[in-house]
Design an enzyme around this catalytic site. Structure first.
Site: not given
Ligand code: F6P
Length: 327
Positions: A29, A132
């Site tokens: 937008r 994170d």
């Molecule tokens: O970076 C985000 C995140 O959810 C982390 O907290 C976690 O370690 C990772 O990705 C998990 O990754 P995937 O969804 O590839 O298993």
């Protein structure tokens, strides 16, 4: 605005985060407002190399501000980590006359974007999207607030069982190598202890801490375990503690990907709107290789290389406070 850009591309990459769609809406937008053509790249860097570009109109981003995930799809790309892969991507973008990019993602996304800019000169503005919250240069990343709320809701429910059965619960939350999600969840859910990657902890320390809360007649306990903490996985920690202190009836809950999905919180929608809109204005202002973030509620630009190389420090005062409040 110093420079007129006529056509840009936007993509989401790495793990999805709630609020990505709200951010895409703001990007599209704001482009319409400045009469910039915007193309969505499907599937992150993979789609960039394969030429999966679709023109986006303002109507394409209607009714998505409230949706989790990303309608542009996302991926983690090995191929883009090679010079040949990035060369292919540059050729694809050149063919489509793309003059700038907005990249929504986290550390891996921005590492790739920074190298790509330095190799091929493509102007790029990164928007921090990760549950994170580990990116240097921004107080908050899009998705973090929602993930904290989701984890807190889960811990509240686990608390009912912990209290009813006098149990010791280890609740593992995500966060990769950082403990922001765990620390904020622990404080907001009133947990007894939290295990973080940023604070070295031994089994002796944990045993002593649990015995201390036992002395204060705590009949049940909730321990938030960051997945990257220094003692290992929640399951293994629970086993070790069970063998050391027999009195507790111990259970483990791993919240997992529940934390990544769902409707973004109001805060995440607001942050996504601000950062997405600002990313376009940053490109128009001539920024070529920055992440747009938030610092004390003001917009701040950080060079992508700095955002990915620097470690974002956890606030240890918050940890101290968590320990005081968990009495
Ligand atoms: O970076 C985000 C995140 O959810 C982390 O907290 C976690 O370690 C990772 O990705 C998990 O990754 P995937 O969804 O590839 O298993």
């Amino acid at each position: 605005m110093s420079q007129k850009i006529k056509r840009i591309a936007v993509f989401t990459s790495g793990g999805d985060a709630p609020g990505m769609n709200a951010c895409l809406r703001a990007v599209v937008r704001t482009c319409a407002y400045y009469e910039i053509e915007v193309y969505g790249i499907i599937g992150g860097y993979e789609g960039m190399m394969d030429g999966a570009l679709v023109k986006l109109e303002t109507s394409d981003v209607g009714n998505i501000i409230q949706r989790g995930g990303t309608f542009l799809k996302t991926a983690r790309s090995e191929r883009f980590m090679t010079e040949a892969g990035r060369k292919t991507a540059a050729q694809t973008l050149k063919k489509s006359k793309i003059e700038g990019m907005v990249a929504l993602g986290g550390n891996g996304t921005f590492t790739g974007a920074d190298i790509f800019h330095r190799e091929h000169g493509m102007p790029v503005v990164g928007v921090p999207c990760t549950i994170d919250n580990d990116l240097y240069g921004t107080d908050y990343s899009i998705g973090f607030d929602t993930a904290v709320n989701t984890a807190v809701e889960a811990v509240d429910k686990i608390r009912d069982t912990a209290e009813s059965h006098d149990r010791l619960f280890f609740v593992e939350v995500m966060g990769r190598n950082s403990g922001f999600l765990a620390l904020h969840t622990a404080i907001a859910s009133g947990a007894t202890h939290v295990l973080l990657p940023e604070k070295e902890m031994t089994f002796d320390d944990l045993e002593a801490a649990l015995k201390k809360s036992g002395k204060r007649k705590k009949l049940f306990s909730l321990i938030i375990v960051a997945e990257g903490n220094t003692l290992g996985k929640a399951e293994a920690i629970a086993e070790e503690i069970k063998s050391r202190i027999g009195i507790y009836d111990t259970r483990v809950a791993v919240i997992g990907h529940l934390q990544r999905g769902g409707a973004p919180s109001g805060y995440d929608r607001l942050l996504a709107s601000r950062l997405g809109s600002n990313a376009i204005e940053a490109l128009l202002d001539g920024h070529k290789n920055v992440m747009v973030g938030i610092d004390n509620n003001l917009i701040k630009y950080t060079p992508l290389g700095i955002a990915v190389k620097n470690q974002k420090e956890i606030n240890l005062d918050l940890l101290r406070m968590a320990e005081i409040l968990a009495m």
